[in-house]
Write a protein that holds these residues in place. Structure first.
Motif, mmCIF file in Angstrom:
data_model
loop_
_atom_site.group_PDB
_atom_site.id
_atom_site.type_symbol
_atom_site.label_atom_id
_atom_site.label_comp_id
_atom_site.label_asym_id
_atom_site.label_seq_id
_atom_site.Cartn_x
_atom_site.Cartn_y
_atom_site.Cartn_z
ATOM 1 N N THR A 122 0.997 -1.134 -0.269
ATOM 2 C CA THR A 122 -0.023 0.130 0.030
ATOM 3 C C THR A 122 1.161 1.159 -0.076
ATOM 4 O O THR A 122 1.950 1.211 0.583
ATOM 5 C CB THR A 122 -0.970 -0.118 1.118
ATOM 6 O OG1 THR A 122 -0.151 0.225 2.519
ATOM 7 C CG2 THR A 122 -1.679 -1.267 1.305
ATOM 8 N N CYS A 158 2.099 -6.223 -6.241
ATOM 9 C CA CYS A 158 0.908 -5.187 -6.572
ATOM 10 C C CYS A 158 1.419 -3.874 -5.833
ATOM 11 O O CYS A 158 1.520 -3.896 -4.819
ATOM 12 C CB CYS A 158 -0.344 -5.742 -5.946
ATOM 13 S SG CYS A 158 -1.860 -4.632 -5.887
ATOM 14 N N ASN A 200 -0.069 -0.442 -4.782
ATOM 15 C CA ASN A 200 -1.187 0.139 -4.581
ATOM 16 C C ASN A 200 -1.110 1.761 -4.514
ATOM 17 O O ASN A 200 -0.088 1.961 -4.047
ATOM 18 C CB ASN A 200 -1.892 -0.227 -3.368
ATOM 19 C CG ASN A 200 -3.071 0.604 -2.727
ATOM 20 O OD1 ASN A 200 -2.631 1.321 -1.435
ATOM 21 N ND2 ASN A 200 -3.979 0.885 -3.203
ATOM 22 N N VAL A 250 -2.730 -0.900 -8.870
ATOM 23 C CA VAL A 250 -3.994 -0.691 -8.721
ATOM 24 C C VAL A 250 -4.405 0.279 -7.688
ATOM 25 O O VAL A 250 -3.915 0.477 -6.391
ATOM 26 C CB VAL A 250 -4.497 -2.014 -7.965
ATOM 27 C CG1 VAL A 250 -5.833 -2.193 -7.495
ATOM 28 C CG2 VAL A 250 -4.031 -3.192 -8.771
ATOM 29 N N ALA A 262 -6.939 2.085 -5.085
ATOM 30 C CA ALA A 262 -7.718 1.760 -4.148
ATOM 31 C C ALA A 262 -7.785 2.663 -2.889
ATOM 32 O O ALA A 262 -6.509 3.070 -2.398
ATOM 33 C CB ALA A 262 -7.616 0.333 -3.707
ATOM 34 N N LEU A 301 -9.524 -4.505 -3.876
ATOM 35 C CA LEU A 301 -7.878 -4.651 -4.248
ATOM 36 C C LEU A 301 -7.382 -5.969 -4.138
ATOM 37 O O LEU A 301 -6.708 -6.579 -4.876
ATOM 38 C CB LEU A 301 -7.026 -3.677 -3.170
ATOM 39 C CG LEU A 301 -5.608 -3.853 -2.920
ATOM 40 C CD1 LEU A 301 -4.937 -3.601 -4.273
ATOM 41 C CD2 LEU A 301 -5.245 -2.959 -1.844
#
Length: 219
Positions: free
Chosen positions: A8, A30, A32, A57, A59, A70
């Motif tokens: 994140t 990933c 974020n 991604v 989110a 997510l």
């Protein structure tokens, strides 16, 4: 077992640097992000150009539905995750506690604490052997501010990181028997954009004399 990691707040700073390192070590990544699509996509593109695997991604990880979406995207693209790095946070302008209002405090705690809980929840549900998972690791980004308090600057930010320390201690004990390790890192002075958000872009250079090695670390 495939190595899949969710970061994140990975479009810049420590998150971006760590995401690239994880990709170099064989993780599908990933990235974020909340708003800066171009920055996040550039990190993902850099990873794929180097032979790694990554997606960016968007989110808002302070919201249940967004966090669930997510992780569902990651499930579909890569399979269940094996690692989570909770790194998204914000810092507001330097001020004393007696100058802060409730709106600011709500922003800080909604951005710096709730996402860590929500993302950890989804990670545990995928990694824990209680749910049929194969284990994994969660790393929470705390800060030296959680010990120092950041008086006269951002006690609210420091307090939010104190909450992350407590989350780390508690969750680690909850899930260690379920094959999940939970740890935190407390970076001190690092060259990132977050200091500009606090109103003092050159802060780390002003304070590096307080570090025994007299220098500040890059992300």
């Amino acid at each position: 077992m495939n190595k899949v990691i969710v970061f994140t707040g990975a479009s810049h700073g420590i998150g971006a640097a760590t995401a690239k390192l994880a990709a170099a070590r064989g993780y599908a990544v990933c990235v974020n992000y909340l708003k800066n699509h171009a920055a996040a996509q550039s990190i993902a593109d850099e990873i794929t150009a180097s032979g790694g695997v990554a997606i960016a991604v968007a989110a808002d990880v302070s919201l249940d539905a967004e966090v669930q979406r997510l992780f569902q995207i990651v499930d579909e693209q890569f399979g269940s995750i094996t690692a989570l790095v909770n790194n998204a946070d914000i810092l507001e302008q330097q001020m004393r506690v007696d100058e802060m209002d409730g709106a600011r405090l709500n922003r800080i705690f909604a951005s710096n604490v709730i996402p860590y809980f929500l993302c950890a929840k989804e990670a545990v549900k995928r990694m824990s052997n209680r749910y049929g998972g194969s284990g994994g690791a969660i790393v929470n980004a705390s800060s030296a501010a959680s010990r120092l308090g950041s008086a006269g600057e951002y006690v609210d930010y420091a307090a939010s990181k104190g909450a992350i320390d407590t989350l780390t201690f508690g969750l680690s004990k909850e899930v260690i028997s379920e094959a999940i390790r939970v740890n935190a890192v407390r970076p001190a002075f690092i060259y990132t954009d977050i200091h500009a958000d606090g109103g003092e872009a050159g802060r780390v250079d002003c304070l590096k004399s307080t570090i025994p090695m007299q220098r500040v670390a890059p992300p």
